[in-house]
Design a protein around this motif. Structure first.
Motif, PDB file in Angstrom:
ATOM      1  N   ILE A  42       0.847  -1.193   0.000  1.00 23.06           N
ATOM      2  CA  ILE A  42       0.000   0.000   0.000  1.00 23.06           C
ATOM      3  C   ILE A  42       0.884   1.246   0.000  1.00 23.06           C
ATOM      4  CG2 ILE A  42      -1.632   1.368   1.377  1.00 23.06           C
ATOM      5  CD1 ILE A  42      -2.861  -1.399   2.229  1.00 23.06           C
ATOM      6  N   GLY A  43       1.944   1.234   0.809  1.00 18.28           N
ATOM      7  CA  GLY A  43       2.874   2.359   0.838  1.00 18.28           C
ATOM      8  C   GLY A  43       3.479   2.623  -0.525  1.00 18.28           C
ATOM      9  N   GLU A  44       3.876   1.574  -1.213  1.00 22.11           N
ATOM     10  CA  GLU A  44       4.444   1.733  -2.556  1.00 22.11           C
ATOM     11  C   GLU A  44       3.401   2.309  -3.514  1.00 22.11           C
ATOM     12  OE1 GLU A  44       5.845  -2.227  -3.293  1.00 22.11           O
ATOM     13  OE2 GLU A  44       7.580  -1.982  -1.965  1.00 22.11           O
ATOM     14  N   ALA A  45       2.150   1.885  -3.358  1.00 20.45           N
ATOM     15  CA  ALA A  45       1.089   2.371  -4.240  1.00 20.45           C
ATOM     16  C   ALA A  45       0.799   3.853  -4.024  1.00 20.45           C
ATOM     17  CB  ALA A  45      -0.187   1.550  -4.029  1.00 20.45           C
ATOM     18  N   VAL A  50       5.370   3.436   4.628  1.00 19.45           N
ATOM     19  CA  VAL A  50       4.495   3.116   5.755  1.00 19.45           C
ATOM     20  C   VAL A  50       4.945   1.776   6.314  1.00 19.45           C
ATOM     21  CG1 VAL A  50       2.485   4.458   5.013  1.00 19.45           C
ATOM     22  CG2 VAL A  50       2.744   2.131   4.220  1.00 19.45           C
ATOM     23  N   THR A  51       4.740   1.585   7.596  1.00 21.08           N
ATOM     24  CA  THR A  51       5.158   0.343   8.228  1.00 21.08           C
ATOM     25  C   THR A  51       4.021  -0.244   9.040  1.00 21.08           C
ATOM     26  OG1 THR A  51       6.021   1.531  10.145  1.00 21.08           O
ATOM     27  CG2 THR A  51       7.578   1.051   8.365  1.00 21.08           C
ATOM     28  N   PHE A  52       4.094  -1.521   9.237  1.00 22.62           N
ATOM     29  CA  PHE A  52       3.112  -2.252  10.031  1.00 22.62           C
ATOM     30  C   PHE A  52       3.631  -2.370  11.452  1.00 22.62           C
ATOM     31  CE2 PHE A  52       1.766  -6.342  11.838  1.00 22.62           C
ATOM     32  CZ  PHE A  52       0.384  -6.192  11.802  1.00 22.62           C
ATOM     33  N   GLU A  53       2.791  -2.064  12.408  1.00 22.16           N
ATOM     34  CA  GLU A  53       3.154  -2.230  13.812  1.00 22.16           C
ATOM     35  C   GLU A  53       2.088  -3.058  14.507  1.00 22.16           C
ATOM     36  OE1 GLU A  53       3.995   1.346  15.989  1.00 22.16           O
ATOM     37  OE2 GLU A  53       4.875   2.295  14.223  1.00 22.16           O
ATOM     38  N   ARG A  54       2.531  -4.075  15.211  1.00 23.39           N
ATOM     39  CA  ARG A  54       1.584  -4.850  16.016  1.00 23.39           C
ATOM     40  C   ARG A  54       1.119  -3.986  17.178  1.00 23.39           C
ATOM     41  NH1 ARG A  54       0.773  -9.787  14.601  1.00 23.39           N
ATOM     42  NH2 ARG A  54       2.294 -10.901  13.373  1.00 23.39           N
ATOM     43  N   VAL A  55      -0.165  -4.063  17.463  1.00 24.79           N
ATOM     44  CA  VAL A  55      -0.748  -3.301  18.560  1.00 24.79           C
ATOM     45  C   VAL A  55      -1.196  -4.292  19.625  1.00 24.79           C
ATOM     46  CG1 VAL A  55      -2.642  -1.751  19.196  1.00 24.79           C
ATOM     47  CG2 VAL A  55      -1.522  -1.507  16.972  1.00 24.79           C
ATOM     48  N   GLU A 110      -3.003  -0.400  -5.875  1.00 25.37           N
ATOM     49  CA  GLU A 110      -2.866   0.685  -6.839  1.00 25.37           C
ATOM     50  C   GLU A 110      -4.227   1.275  -7.213  1.00 25.37           C
ATOM     51  OE1 GLU A 110      -0.527  -1.241  -9.866  1.00 25.37           O
ATOM     52  OE2 GLU A 110       1.347  -0.911  -8.749  1.00 25.37           O
ATOM     53  N   GLU A 111      -5.223   0.410  -7.381  1.00 27.65           N
ATOM     54  CA  GLU A 111      -6.570   0.880  -7.711  1.00 27.65           C
ATOM     55  C   GLU A 111      -7.193   1.680  -6.569  1.00 27.65           C
ATOM     56  OE1 GLU A 111      -9.026  -2.379  -8.996  1.00 27.65           O
ATOM     57  OE2 GLU A 111      -7.422  -3.125 -10.291  1.00 27.65           O
ATOM     58  N   GLU A 115      -7.710   6.178  -1.765  1.00 32.51           N
ATOM     59  CA  GLU A 115      -8.416   5.989  -0.496  1.00 32.51           C
ATOM     60  C   GLU A 115      -7.453   5.967   0.700  1.00 32.51           C
ATOM     61  OE1 GLU A 115     -11.110   2.585  -0.946  1.00 32.51           O
ATOM     62  OE2 GLU A 115     -11.121   3.069  -3.086  1.00 32.51           O
ATOM     63  N   PHE A 116      -6.179   5.764   0.440  1.00 29.58           N
ATOM     64  CA  PHE A 116      -5.173   5.724   1.504  1.00 29.58           C
ATOM     65  C   PHE A 116      -4.399   7.034   1.624  1.00 29.58           C
ATOM     66  CE2 PHE A 116      -5.776   1.232   0.479  1.00 29.58           C
ATOM     67  CZ  PHE A 116      -5.988   0.729   1.746  1.00 29.58           C
ATOM     68  N   ARG A 117      -4.601   7.936   0.697  1.00 28.87           N
ATOM     69  CA  ARG A 117      -3.857   9.192   0.723  1.00 28.87           C
ATOM     70  C   ARG A 117      -4.527  10.181   1.648  1.00 28.87           C
ATOM     71  NH1 ARG A 117      -3.080   8.221  -5.216  1.00 28.87           N
ATOM     72  NH2 ARG A 117      -0.959   7.449  -5.297  1.00 28.87           N
TER      73      ARG A 117
END
Length: 117
Positions: A42-45, A50-55, A110-111, A115-117
């Protein structure tokens, strides 16, 4: 992961062609990705790191409740997240039914990038 357009395409075939009554189809995308790999994609798109962090579960519970989610839903989401088995299942069902290979998570990201921006 499976792209929603692949699910829709399979549904169209199942509803408009014979031979699908009673069939139980396992639909998957063409690859298995970890949560961290999904977030990276998603970050590349979107062109950002962006990174994933366990919560911790208690932190997630507190945040979801603070966001207004019903307590029963929060309990169900957290229970399923903790007990979900690891799966490496990849099927060719989408292609077998539609004649077109399943879309990748990258194509989905990519599509949906806006929505993530």
């Amino acid at each position: 992961m499976i792209h929603e357009r692949d699910i829709a395409a399979v549904a169209v075939h199942a509803l408009t062609e014979g031979g699908h009554v009673g069939a139980k189809c396992v639909l998957t995308g063409p690859q298995v990705l970890s949560r961290a790999e999904q977030v990276q994609t998603i970050g590349e798109a979107i062109g950002r790191l962006v990174t994933f962090e366990r919560v911790p579960v208690q932190v997630a519970r507190r945040q979801m409740l603070a966001d207004g989610r019903p307590p029963a839903l929060v309990a169900a989401l957290l229970a399923s997240a903790e007990s979900r088995p690891v799966s490496n299942v990849i099927t060719s069902t989408v292609e077998e039914i539609t004649g077109v290979p399943a879309r990748t998570f990258r194509s989905w990201a990519e599509e949906h990038a806006d929505e993530f921006r």
